[in-house]
Scaffold this motif. Structure first.
Motif, PDB file in Angstrom:
ATOM      1  N   VAL A 123       0.835  -1.206   0.000  1.00 11.73           N
ATOM      2  CA  VAL A 123       0.000   0.000   0.000  1.00 11.73           C
ATOM      3  C   VAL A 123       0.869   1.256   0.000  1.00 11.73           C
ATOM      4  CG1 VAL A 123      -1.747   1.294   1.281  1.00 11.73           C
ATOM      5  CG2 VAL A 123      -1.894  -1.197   1.136  1.00 11.73           C
ATOM      6  N   LEU A 124       1.928   1.259   0.809  1.00 12.34           N
ATOM      7  CA  LEU A 124       2.818   2.415   0.847  1.00 12.34           C
ATOM      8  C   LEU A 124       3.481   2.638  -0.501  1.00 12.34           C
ATOM      9  CD1 LEU A 124       4.517   1.976   4.341  1.00 12.34           C
ATOM     10  CD2 LEU A 124       3.152   3.931   3.609  1.00 12.34           C
ATOM     11  N   GLU A 125       3.845   1.560  -1.174  1.00 12.84           N
ATOM     12  CA  GLU A 125       4.453   1.699  -2.495  1.00 12.84           C
ATOM     13  C   GLU A 125       3.493   2.397  -3.460  1.00 12.84           C
ATOM     14  OE1 GLU A 125       5.108  -1.922  -4.806  1.00 12.84           O
ATOM     15  OE2 GLU A 125       7.085  -1.142  -5.340  1.00 12.84           O
ATOM     16  N   ALA A 126       2.224   1.989  -3.436  1.00 17.92           N
ATOM     17  CA  ALA A 126       1.234   2.604  -4.317  1.00 17.92           C
ATOM     18  C   ALA A 126       1.003   4.068  -3.953  1.00 17.92           C
ATOM     19  CB  ALA A 126      -0.075   1.819  -4.249  1.00 17.92           C
ATOM     20  N   PHE A 127       0.935   4.378  -2.646  1.00 20.83           N
ATOM     21  CA  PHE A 127       0.721   5.765  -2.215  1.00 20.83           C
ATOM     22  C   PHE A 127       1.891   6.653  -2.633  1.00 20.83           C
ATOM     23  CE2 PHE A 127      -3.086   4.720  -0.652  1.00 20.83           C
ATOM     24  CZ  PHE A 127      -3.347   4.697   0.703  1.00 20.83           C
ATOM     25  N   LEU A 128       3.112   6.179  -2.424  1.00 18.43           N
ATOM     26  CA  LEU A 128       4.281   6.991  -2.755  1.00 18.43           C
ATOM     27  C   LEU A 128       4.371   7.256  -4.249  1.00 18.43           C
ATOM     28  CD1 LEU A 128       6.849   5.297  -0.343  1.00 18.43           C
ATOM     29  CD2 LEU A 128       5.918   7.609  -0.145  1.00 18.43           C
ATOM     30  N   ILE A 129       4.047   6.246  -5.045  1.00 20.03           N
ATOM     31  CA  ILE A 129       4.052   6.443  -6.494  1.00 20.03           C
ATOM     32  C   ILE A 129       2.971   7.436  -6.898  1.00 20.03           C
ATOM     33  CG2 ILE A 129       3.615   5.284  -8.696  1.00 20.03           C
ATOM     34  CD1 ILE A 129       4.991   2.816  -7.545  1.00 20.03           C
ATOM     35  N   ALA A 130       1.794   7.354  -6.266  1.00 15.20           N
ATOM     36  CA  ALA A 130       0.710   8.288  -6.583  1.00 15.20           C
ATOM     37  C   ALA A 130       1.086   9.726  -6.266  1.00 15.20           C
ATOM     38  CB  ALA A 130      -0.560   7.902  -5.819  1.00 15.20           C
ATOM     39  N   LEU A 131       1.953   9.919  -5.248  1.00 11.76           N
ATOM     40  CA  LEU A 131       2.389  11.263  -4.884  1.00 11.76           C
ATOM     41  C   LEU A 131       3.610  11.711  -5.677  1.00 11.76           C
ATOM     42  CD1 LEU A 131       1.926  11.301  -1.004  1.00 11.76           C
ATOM     43  CD2 LEU A 131       0.472  12.321  -2.751  1.00 11.76           C
ATOM     44  N   GLY A 132       4.102  10.856  -6.575  1.00 11.08           N
ATOM     45  CA  GLY A 132       5.164  11.272  -7.466  1.00 11.08           C
ATOM     46  C   GLY A 132       6.544  10.767  -7.138  1.00 11.08           C
TER      47      GLY A 132
END
Length: 842
Positions: free
Chosen positions: A234-243
Motif C-alpha cells: 500500500v505504501l508503495e502505491a501511495f508513494l508512487i501516486a504522490l510522485g
C-alpha cells in the motif's frame, strides 16, 4: 439556536445584500442564524447570490467577513465550535467576485483584496507596493503532478445518515489542532461503511486540496483469498501516486518517506476494510493538516489507544430502509407496510441486503412484498458466518438474487467468482466465454449478461465497462462456481482467462519493449483474442490496472502445474516490472516462473527468469541473492552457447559490483559484457555497457576514460532513437566534463539532458533533480554563487518530496557560509552511490 426556514434565510440575505455592512450585534442576532441555516439550504443561497448585482455581491462579501470575525469572537471559549466554524466558512464562503478592471498605473504594484484565500507563504499589510515574489516550497512543487483523486465513486442515491454525518463532524471538531487525526468507522459487513465514509469525505473535499488516497486493506488479493493487504504494498502505491519515482525497500523506510512527503500536505487517506491496528499504523498521516479515515469490521482498539476517534455505523433507520426497498418495489411497498417493515427487519436494515431485496422486487413485478418476506424468513445457510438477529440474511438474499438471473448471467456470475482478480472489465468477461457461446449468443452477450448482474446489485460498475464484486458477494459467486460447474468446465474457464492474460500481455510487450520478445513466444500464448491496445500509453495503463489479475494468473498456473504458461506470462510482464517497479510482485512472479521453467525443462525460459528476476532482487537491495541468480544464468547460458544471455549476466554482475563500490570487479564484468554484445551485433546493449563503463570510470576518478565512454554511448543511443537512455548518458557526460574542468561543455550537456527530462515523453523528476544539482556545482565552481543557489534550491525542492535523504545531503552543502562553501565529498559533492531501487536500472 433556532434555525430559520429557507424563505426566511433568502429574505434575510436579500436584505443584507442591499443594506451594506452588518454590525456585530446583527451578527449575533441575525447573521449567526443565517450561517447555520446556509449549510441546509446552500443551493438556495448560491442561486440568490448569483442573481445579485455586483454592488450587492460586494456587500454580501463584506458582511461575510465581518460575520466570520464576529462568530470566531463569540466562540472564543469553545475550541470545538471555533474549529468547526472555520472549516465551515472555508466551504461555504460566497464565491470570489471576478476581478474588476485595474486602474492605470505608472509603476508596478500589488493589491490583495476581495474575498481572497492564500495558501502557503503570505504577507499581511495595509498596502503592498513594488515587485512581490513568492518562492515555491516543496509542497508547491507537487502542483506539477496530477493531484490524486482516488476515492471510490458514491452512488447516485444516498439515503439518510444525517446523524452519522453530524457525529463525524463532532469527532473532527474535537481534534487537537496540533495532533494528527484518525477517524475509524466500524460496523458489520454490508452496513455501508465505505459508501458512508466516501460520501462524507467527498462533501468535505475542499478541506483537503492536496488530494485523496484510497486503499482496500481487506479485499480479496490477487489469488482470490482474503487479505490483509501488505502495508508495504500500500505504501508503495501511495508513494508512487504522490510522485516518488524511487520507493525504498521495507515498511520502515517506506513509512519514513511517506511521513516526509506528507508532512505539510492537506491530504485525506481512506483505508478501507482494515483488519488490525498494526496493519494501519505504517499508513497513518502524522501531519495535523491531514486526515486518515479507516473503515473496519472491528473497533480497532489499538488505534483508539493511540488517539483515534471511532464511530460505529449501524443499519439504516427503518424509514430510510423502507424507502430504499421502495426503489425496486414501487407502490407494493406502500400497499404492504407491515410486510415491508418485516423485509427490512430480516435484512437487518443493512443497505446491501435491502438493496438486493429491492432488486428482487424490481425483476419480479408481480411478486408481493409478503411473499418476499416469507422467502427471506426461510434462511438456507450463512455467508461468511454473517448473521443478523440469528438469521442468515445475506446468503438467502444472494441465493434468491442468483436464482432470478437469466442463464447467461448466472453462468457468467459463477465464472467471475473463479477468477483471481478484483477487477473485471468487458474484454476479460468476453474472453472467458467459449467460442460456441460467442457464435450462438453474439459478441455483445457478455455486455448483456453483465447488465443483469449490475441491475441485481450483484456487481458494481466502478468505471466505464469495469466492474467489481462487493466483498460479501465474491465468496458467494466463487462458492457457486466451485459447486455448480464441473471440474472440466472450471478448468476451461481458467484456461481462457490465462490465455487472455498471455495474449494481451504479449501485445503490451510489443508496444512497450519490442526488443524483449523471446523467440517462440507467439507459439505459447494460445488463441484467445487480446484486449485492444492502441498505443504504448494504453498498454502501460492495461498492465497497471490488471496487475492483480496478472499475478493471480501466474499463481494459478503455478498451483495448477501449467508450467509453460507460468514462466511465459512472467516473462511477458517485463514492461510492467520495468516501468512500474512493483518490487514484491516482481520477485514473487520470478520465483514462481523460475520453478516453472525448471519443471518445464525450458533452458531459455529458466535463463530469462534468472536474469530478469535478478534485477528485481537487485532493486530490492538483495545483492547477494541477485548475484547468485546472475551466476546461475551465466552458467546456463554458457552451457547453451547463448551469447546474449551471457552478456546480460555479466552486465548484471557488473552493476551489482558498481552499486557495492567494487569498481575493479565492475569494470571487468562490463568489459566482458561489451565484448560479447559487440560480437553478436547487439548495438543497444553495447551502448548501455559503454555507459556503465563510463559510470565506473567516473566513480574511480579516471575522467578521460569516463568522457570517452559516455560520449560514445550517448552518440550510439541517439542514433538508435533511444532518447531517454541517451539523455541519461548526456547527463553523466556533463558531470564528467565538469569534474575535468570543461565547464562550458558540461553546461551544454547537462542543459540538453535537463530539457529532455522535463519533456512529456522523457519526464523524470529524479534525473531532473540530478541535472539541477550538477549544474549548480558547475555554477559554484565558476564563482556564480547566485545561480548556484538558485539551481541547488530547485534541486532540493524536488528531492524533499522524492528523496528526503538526498535533500538532507544537499542541505548539508550549504554550511554556515551558505551555498558558497566548498563542495563536500569526492570530486566536488559527488552523489552518493545509489542504493536499492533509487539507483537501479536494467
Amino acid at each position: 439556536m433556532q434555525v430559520p426556514s429557507s424563505d426566511q434565510l433568502v429574505a434575510a440575505l436579500s436584505t443584507m445584500g442591499v443594506r451594506g455592512s452588518a454590525s456585530e450585534s446583527s451578527a449575533r442576532h441575525g447573521l449567526e442564524q443565517i450561517v447555520v441555516a446556509a449549510a441546509l439550504v446552500d443551493p438556495a443561497v448560491r442561486r440568490l447570490y448569483a442573481s445579485l448585482d455586483r454592488t450587492a455581491q460586494t456587500a454580501v462579501a463584506a458582511d461575510w467577513r465581518e460575520l466570520a470575525e464576529a462568530l470566531v469572537r463569540l466562540a472564543r471559549q469553545d475550541t470545538a465550535t471555533r474549529t468547526a466554524l472555520r472549516d465551515w466558512l472555508v466551504l461555504h464562503a460566497p464565491p470570489p467576485l471576478p476581478p474588476a478592471a485595474a486602474p492605470p498605473s505608472d509603476g508596478t504594484s500589488n493589491a490583495i483584496g476581495g474575498n481572497s484565500v492564500l495558501h502557503g507563504p503570505s504577507v499581511q499589510a495595509r498596502d503592498i507596493h513594488g515587485g512581490l515574489h513568492f518562492h515555491s516550497t516543496a509542497a508547491a512543487a507537487r502542483t506539477t503532478m496530477p493531484i490524486p483523486r482516488q476515492l471510490p465513486p458514491v452512488p447516485a442515491r444516498f439515503l439518510d445518515r444525517e446523524s452519522d454525518r453530524q457525529a463525524l463532524d463532532t469527532l473532527r471538531a474535537r481534534r487537537s489542532p496540533h495532533a494528527p487525526q484518525v477517524l475509524v468507522v466500524s460496523g458489520p459487513p454490508g452496513v455501508g461503511k465505505t459508501t458512508f465514509a466516501t460520501q462524507w469525505l467527498v462533501e468535505r473535499e475542499g478541506l483537503f486540496p492536496d488530494g485523496q488516497l484510497y486503499a482496500d486493506l481487506g479485499g480479496p488479493d490477487a489469488a482470490g483469498e482474503a487479505g490483509p493487504a501488505s502495508p508495504a504494498t500500500v505504501l508503495e502505491a501511495f508513494l508512487i501516486a504522490l510522485g516518488a519515482p524511487a520507493v525504498p525497500v521495507g515498511v520502515a523506510q517506506r513509512s519514513a518517506l511517506w511521513r516526509s512527503m506528507t508532512a505539510k500536505l492537506r491530504l485525506v487517506v481512506l483505508l478501507d476494510s482494515a483488519f488490525t491496528a498494526a496493519q494501519v499504523r505504517p499508513l497513518l498521516l502524522t501531519a495535523p493538516t491531514g486526515l486518515t479515515m479507516v473503515t473496519s469490521r472491528s473497533h480497532l482498539t489499538g488505534l483508539q489507544v493511540d488517539g483515534a476517534a471511532v464511530h460505529r455505523l449501524d443499519g439504516l433507520p427503518a424509514e430510510s430502509a423502507v424507502e430504499l426497498l421502495a426503489v425496486g418495489g414501487g407502490t407494493r411497498v406502500s400497499e404492504e407496510p407491515a410486510a415491508a417493515r418485516e423485509v427490512v427487519r430480516l435484512c437487518g436494515r443493512l443497505p446491501l441486503a435491502v438493496a438486493l431485496a429491492s432488486a428482487q422486487l424490481a425483476v419480479r413485478p408481480h411478486r408481493s412484498v409478503s411473499a418476499l418476506a416469507d422467502s427471506l424468513s426461510r434462511g438456507r445457510g450463512v455467508l461468511d458466518a454473517l448473521r443478523v438477529d440469528g438469521v442468515a440474511v445475506m446468503r438467502t438474499a444472494l441465493d434468491l438474487s442468483y436464482e432470478l438471473l437469466p442463464e447467461s448471467s448466472a453462468r457468467l456470475y459463477r465464472r467471475m467468482g473463479l477468477l483471481p482478480t478484483d477487477r473485471h472489465d468487458l474484454a476479460m468477461l468476453t474472453a472467458i466465454a467459449t467460442s460456441e457461446e460467442r457464435e450462438s449468443e453474439g459478441d455483445d452477450a457478455a455486455d448483456l449478461a453483465v447488465h443483469a448482474l449490475v441491475e441485481a446489485n450483484l456487481l458494481v460498475e466502478t468505471a466505464p465497462s469495469t466492474y467489481r464484486f462487493h466483498d460479501l458477494v465474491q465468496p458467494h459467486a466463487r462458492r457457486l462456481g466451485e459447486k455448480s460447474d464441473e471440474p472440466h468446465e472450471r478448468e476451461q474457464t481458467m484456461r481462457r482467462f490465462v490465455g487472455w492474460c498471455l495474449s494481451t500481455a504479449a501485445s503490451a510487450e510489443l508496444l512497450l519493449t519490442p526488443s524483449h520478445r523471446l523467440a517462440g513466444h507467439d507459439a505459447g500464448i494460445g488463441h484467445v483474442p487480446p484486449a485492444p491496445l492502441r498505443s504504448p500509453e494504453a498498454a502501460l495503463e492495461w498492465l497497471d490496472t490488471h496487475r492483480k489479475a496478472l499475478i493471480g494468473a501466474v499463481r494459478h498456473c503455478a498451483k495448477a502445474g501449467w508450467h509453460n504458461s507460468c514462466w511465459r506470462l512472467t516473462d511477458l510482464m517485463w514492461p510492467l516490472f520495468l516501468r512500474l517497479r512493483p518490487t514484491e510482485m516482481w520477485i514473487e512472479a520470478h520465483r514462481l516462473g523460475r520453478a516453472a521453467a525448471q519443471a518445464d525443462g525450458s533452458g531459455p525460459g529458466l535463463s530469462r527468469m534468472l536474469t530478469s528476476g535478478a534485477i528485481g532482487l537487485r532493486n530490492a537491495g538483495c545483492y547477494d541473492e541477485a548475484a547468485d541468480w546472475y551466476r546461475q544464468a551465466l552458467e546456463l547460458a554458457t552451457a547453451d552457447g547463448d551469447v546474449r544471455q551471457q552478456s546480460q549476466a555479466f552486465n548484471g554482475l557488473g552493476h551489482i559490483n558498481l552499486l557495492a563500490e567494487r569498481l575493479d570487479e565492475a569494470r571487468t564484468h562490463f568489459e566482458q559484457a561489451l565484448r560479447l554484445r559487440e560480437s553478436i551485433g547487439y548495438h543497444r546493449g553495447a551502448a548501455l555497457s559503454r555507459r556503465r563503463l563510463g559510470e565506473t570510470a567516473l566513480a574511480s576518478g579516471d575522467l578521460d576514460a569516463a568522457v570517452s565512454h559516455l560520449q560514445d554511448s550517448a552518440n550510439e543511443l541517439a542514433a538508435l532513437d533511444e532518447g531517454y537512455e541517451a539523455a541519461r548518458a548526456h547527463a553523466l557526460l556533463g558531470r564528467a566534463l565538469k569534474r575535468r574542468g570543461d565547464f562550458d561543455a558540461a553546461v551544454r550537456r547537462l542543459q540538453d539532458a535537463l530539457n529532455h527530462f522535463r519533456s512529456g515523453s522523457g519526464r523524470s523528476e529524479h534525473w531532473e533533480a540530478r541535472c539541477l544539482e550538477w549544474l549548480g556545482q558547475v555554477a559554484q565552481s565558476g564563482g556564480d554563487l547566485v545561480d548556484a543557489a538558485r539551481l541547488y534550491g530547485a534541486a532540493r525542492d524536488i528531492l524533499r518530496r522524492l528523496s528526503p535523504e538526498d535533500a538532507e545531503r544537499l542541505d548539508e552543502r550549504r554550511g554556515p557560509g551558505g551555498w558558497g562553501a566548498p563542495p563536500g565529498g569526492p570530486g566536488g559533492g559527488g552523489r552518493r552511490p545509489p542504493r536499492g531501487r533509487a539507483g537501479a536500472s536494467p
